[in-house]
Write a protein that holds these residues in place. Structure first.
Motif, PDB file in Angstrom:
ATOM      1  N   SER A 148       0.837  -1.199   0.000  1.00  0.00           N
ATOM      2  CA  SER A 148       0.000   0.000   0.000  1.00  0.00           C
ATOM      3  C   SER A 148       0.874   1.252   0.000  1.00  0.00           C
ATOM      4  O   SER A 148       2.021   1.220   0.424  1.00  0.00           O
ATOM      5  CB  SER A 148      -0.918   0.010   1.222  1.00  0.00           C
ATOM      6  N   SER A 149       0.307   2.335  -0.478  1.00  0.00           N
ATOM      7  CA  SER A 149       1.066   3.576  -0.583  1.00  0.00           C
ATOM      8  C   SER A 149       1.284   4.203   0.783  1.00  0.00           C
ATOM      9  O   SER A 149       0.501   4.006   1.715  1.00  0.00           O
ATOM     10  CB  SER A 149       0.359   4.556  -1.507  1.00  0.00           C
ATOM     11  N   LEU A 150       2.347   4.942   0.889  1.00  0.00           N
ATOM     12  CA  LEU A 150       2.710   5.635   2.118  1.00  0.00           C
ATOM     13  C   LEU A 150       2.405   7.118   1.942  1.00  0.00           C
ATOM     14  O   LEU A 150       3.281   7.906   1.609  1.00  0.00           O
ATOM     15  CB  LEU A 150       4.191   5.424   2.432  1.00  0.00           C
ATOM     16  N   VAL A 151       1.167   7.490   2.157  1.00  0.00           N
ATOM     17  CA  VAL A 151       0.717   8.852   1.896  1.00  0.00           C
ATOM     18  C   VAL A 151       1.488   9.855   2.751  1.00  0.00           C
ATOM     19  O   VAL A 151       1.922  10.902   2.258  1.00  0.00           O
ATOM     20  CB  VAL A 151      -0.807   8.971   2.153  1.00  0.00           C
ATOM     21  N   GLU A 152       1.703   9.521   4.036  1.00  0.00           N
ATOM     22  CA  GLU A 152       2.402  10.468   4.907  1.00  0.00           C
ATOM     23  C   GLU A 152       3.851  10.681   4.470  1.00  0.00           C
ATOM     24  O   GLU A 152       4.366  11.788   4.528  1.00  0.00           O
ATOM     25  CB  GLU A 152       2.327  10.036   6.372  1.00  0.00           C
ATOM     26  N   LEU A 153       4.510   9.620   3.970  1.00  0.00           N
ATOM     27  CA  LEU A 153       5.882   9.760   3.480  1.00  0.00           C
ATOM     28  C   LEU A 153       5.909  10.583   2.196  1.00  0.00           C
ATOM     29  O   LEU A 153       6.751  11.466   2.039  1.00  0.00           O
ATOM     30  CB  LEU A 153       6.509   8.393   3.235  1.00  0.00           C
ATOM     31  N   GLU A 154       4.983  10.325   1.288  1.00  0.00           N
ATOM     32  CA  GLU A 154       4.927  11.092   0.042  1.00  0.00           C
ATOM     33  C   GLU A 154       4.672  12.572   0.327  1.00  0.00           C
ATOM     34  O   GLU A 154       5.303  13.439  -0.290  1.00  0.00           O
ATOM     35  CB  GLU A 154       3.845  10.529  -0.870  1.00  0.00           C
TER      36      GLU A 154
END
Length: 175
Positions: A148-154
């Motif tokens: 799954s994507s790491l929205v907070e890191l992006e």
């Protein structure tokens, strides 16, 4: 970590004599030792809360101080966001951003870092193309082993990366 048996410590501090060895008095000493043990545990909890990697009850305060909006209820993800924000000051190399990404995924890697051929005053020569595609001069592709994507890191990367760089993120959906 060294463990303390406060009952034995207090008992050894007593002077010799029958008065100090009575059952009721030793029960009192035992109860006092429990208070010292509780104080020691509370001090250790305070020490754990001092560091974001072990913080539990103060993670909300860490996020508030660092202006982080919690995107998950998972305590470990929230800790990772705080740690990443704390170490994300002052760098702009690919390795710097890779080290931050590895706080989220230890197997993260950079697939490519490209330098697109565009015209740059003082470097390029006459006859070279002035512009072309919409890609930035520099593009860095991060590959994660997560599903799954790491929205907070992006979001963190987009706020802290240099303006001339485009970051792209690939997530391994097959694992």
């Amino acid at each position: 970590m060294k463990t303390y048996n406060f009952y034995i410590i207090i008992k050894n501090l007593l002077p010799p004599g029958l008065f100090w060895r009575g059952k009721n008095f030793l029960n009192l000493i035992y109860c006092i030792s429990l208070v010292f043990d509780r104080i020691k545990n509370d001090i250790n909890k305070i020490l754990d809360e001092t560091f974001p990697i072990s913080s539990e009850s103060l993670i909300d305060d860490w996020e508030k101080c660092l202006d982080i909006i919690p995107l998950s209820n998972d305590l470990n993800k929230r800790r990772q966001a705080v740690i990443s924000k704390l170490i994300s000051v002052g760098g702009n190399t690919n390795e710097y951003f890779l080290n931050i990404a590895r706080q989220y995924d230890p197997y993260c890697e950079i697939l490519k870092s490209t330098h697109n051929k565009k015209f740059v005053a003082g470097i390029s020569r006459a006859g070279m193309r002035l512009s072309g595609n919409n890609d930035s001069r520099f593009t860095v592709v991060f590959k994660f082993t997560l599903n799954s994507s790491l929205v907070e890191l992006e979001n963190l990367f987009e706020k802290t990366k240099p303006a001339h760089v485009i970051f792209k993120y690939l997530y391994n959906k097959g694992i």
